[in-house]
Design a protein around this motif. Sequence first.
Motif, mmCIF file in Angstrom:
data_model
loop_
_atom_site.group_PDB
_atom_site.id
_atom_site.type_symbol
_atom_site.label_atom_id
_atom_site.label_comp_id
_atom_site.label_asym_id
_atom_site.label_seq_id
_atom_site.Cartn_x
_atom_site.Cartn_y
_atom_site.Cartn_z
ATOM 1 N N ILE A 33 0.892 -1.142 0.027
ATOM 2 C CA ILE A 33 -0.041 -0.002 0.034
ATOM 3 C C ILE A 33 0.820 1.297 -0.093
ATOM 4 O O ILE A 33 2.021 1.281 0.494
ATOM 5 C CB ILE A 33 -0.876 -0.141 1.254
ATOM 6 C CG1 ILE A 33 -0.369 -0.067 2.577
ATOM 7 C CG2 ILE A 33 -2.018 -1.102 0.858
ATOM 8 C CD1 ILE A 33 -1.297 -0.227 3.733
ATOM 9 N N ALA A 35 0.671 5.844 -1.175
ATOM 10 C CA ALA A 35 0.039 6.835 -2.006
ATOM 11 C C ALA A 35 0.364 6.875 -3.297
ATOM 12 O O ALA A 35 1.246 6.234 -3.677
ATOM 13 C CB ALA A 35 0.313 8.306 -1.423
ATOM 14 N N GLN A 193 -4.189 1.533 -3.390
ATOM 15 C CA GLN A 193 -4.389 2.831 -2.654
ATOM 16 C C GLN A 193 -5.240 2.639 -1.471
ATOM 17 O O GLN A 193 -5.120 3.195 -0.680
ATOM 18 C CB GLN A 193 -4.362 3.913 -3.714
ATOM 19 C CG GLN A 193 -3.304 4.351 -4.363
ATOM 20 C CD GLN A 193 -3.750 5.680 -5.039
ATOM 21 O OE1 GLN A 193 -4.294 6.560 -4.606
ATOM 22 N NE2 GLN A 193 -3.514 5.656 -6.359
ATOM 23 N N ALA A 195 -6.037 1.242 1.178
ATOM 24 C CA ALA A 195 -5.469 0.285 2.279
ATOM 25 C C ALA A 195 -6.622 -0.576 3.133
ATOM 26 O O ALA A 195 -6.281 -1.652 3.511
ATOM 27 C CB ALA A 195 -4.704 1.370 3.227
ATOM 28 N N VAL A 207 4.192 -1.019 3.731
ATOM 29 C CA VAL A 207 3.660 0.501 3.476
ATOM 30 C C VAL A 207 5.005 0.998 2.628
ATOM 31 O O VAL A 207 5.872 1.181 2.899
ATOM 32 C CB VAL A 207 3.445 1.391 4.555
ATOM 33 C CG1 VAL A 207 2.890 2.688 4.092
ATOM 34 C CG2 VAL A 207 2.224 0.518 5.454
ATOM 35 N N TYR A 232 -3.610 6.499 5.767
ATOM 36 C CA TYR A 232 -4.147 5.582 4.648
ATOM 37 C C TYR A 232 -5.765 5.457 5.078
ATOM 38 O O TYR A 232 -6.464 5.011 4.103
ATOM 39 C CB TYR A 232 -3.513 4.556 4.361
ATOM 40 C CG TYR A 232 -2.147 4.844 3.979
ATOM 41 C CD1 TYR A 232 -1.929 5.318 2.633
ATOM 42 C CD2 TYR A 232 -0.899 4.707 5.046
ATOM 43 C CE1 TYR A 232 -0.657 5.866 2.278
ATOM 44 C CE2 TYR A 232 0.436 5.201 4.341
ATOM 45 C CZ TYR A 232 0.635 5.325 3.148
ATOM 46 O OH TYR A 232 1.643 5.889 2.832
#
Length: 236
Positions: A33, A35, A193, A195, A207, A232
């Motif tokens: 996961i 951004a 994205q 999570a 992450v 997230y």
Amino acid sequence: MLTLRNVDIHYGRVHAVRRVSLHVAPGEIVALIGANGAGKTTLLSAISGLMRVSGGDIEFDGRCIASEKPERIVRLGLSHVPERRLVFGPMSVADNLLLGAYTKFRRREVAADLDEIYAMFPVLRDRHNQQAAALSGGEQQMLAIGRALMARPRCLLLDEPGMGLAPQICKEIFRHVVTLRRDKGLTVLLVEQNAKSALAVADRGYVLETGRVLLSGTSEELLANHDVRRAYLGRE
Ligand code: ATP
């Protein structure tokens, strides 16, 4: 089954992935996961041989695959379902699926695999003659997964399967991922994205932030982590 050690990836002078190490054991669902721009897609592309690493190594079943060609990596049992699904719109649903079988020559085997995909995703059987472009986003995602499964992978790389889909459809896709692990023993590296959805089905997660692994742990640990919740999950 899949191990990355100190992987570096560059786009020219852009250092997109920095000394990333991770592993996925047989039968695990592992979430990656992070951004936008964290390096998730770049990392999957390197695993499936679409991009070259500039440092470190990638092992699949004990074999170094960092400089193998993509088609060889598919033959070894690793299939990639790309971001935005990338189905071939003007081609029929059936022909899209058959493209996924390009590494196989035995017709009977291909027909049996096609039947299995249709049993798993009945909507694809119903619409097998229609153009892929006519399918909804969720159906196109099923088609992209079905196409990858036609190569009989042991490990599936899934890039943002929930992207742009309504929450209910997204849940359905994730349910299929869990079923594939249960029924076929498939190992999955899942990039998301979202999570929350990813960690709801994954055993463990990593992450990624600006190309580095920031945190890793079981899904429970990550869901309870203050930083993960804040960054997230939109909480705390
Ligand atoms: P997204 O969720 O938006 O796909 P991501 O985590 O998958 O994000 P990547 O697409 O792997 O991230 O991008 C990682 C970094 O590499 C970003 O800084 C991005 O700008 C850069 N990058 C990606 N593709 C290219 C490219 N073709 N040329 C130059 N830089 C790129």
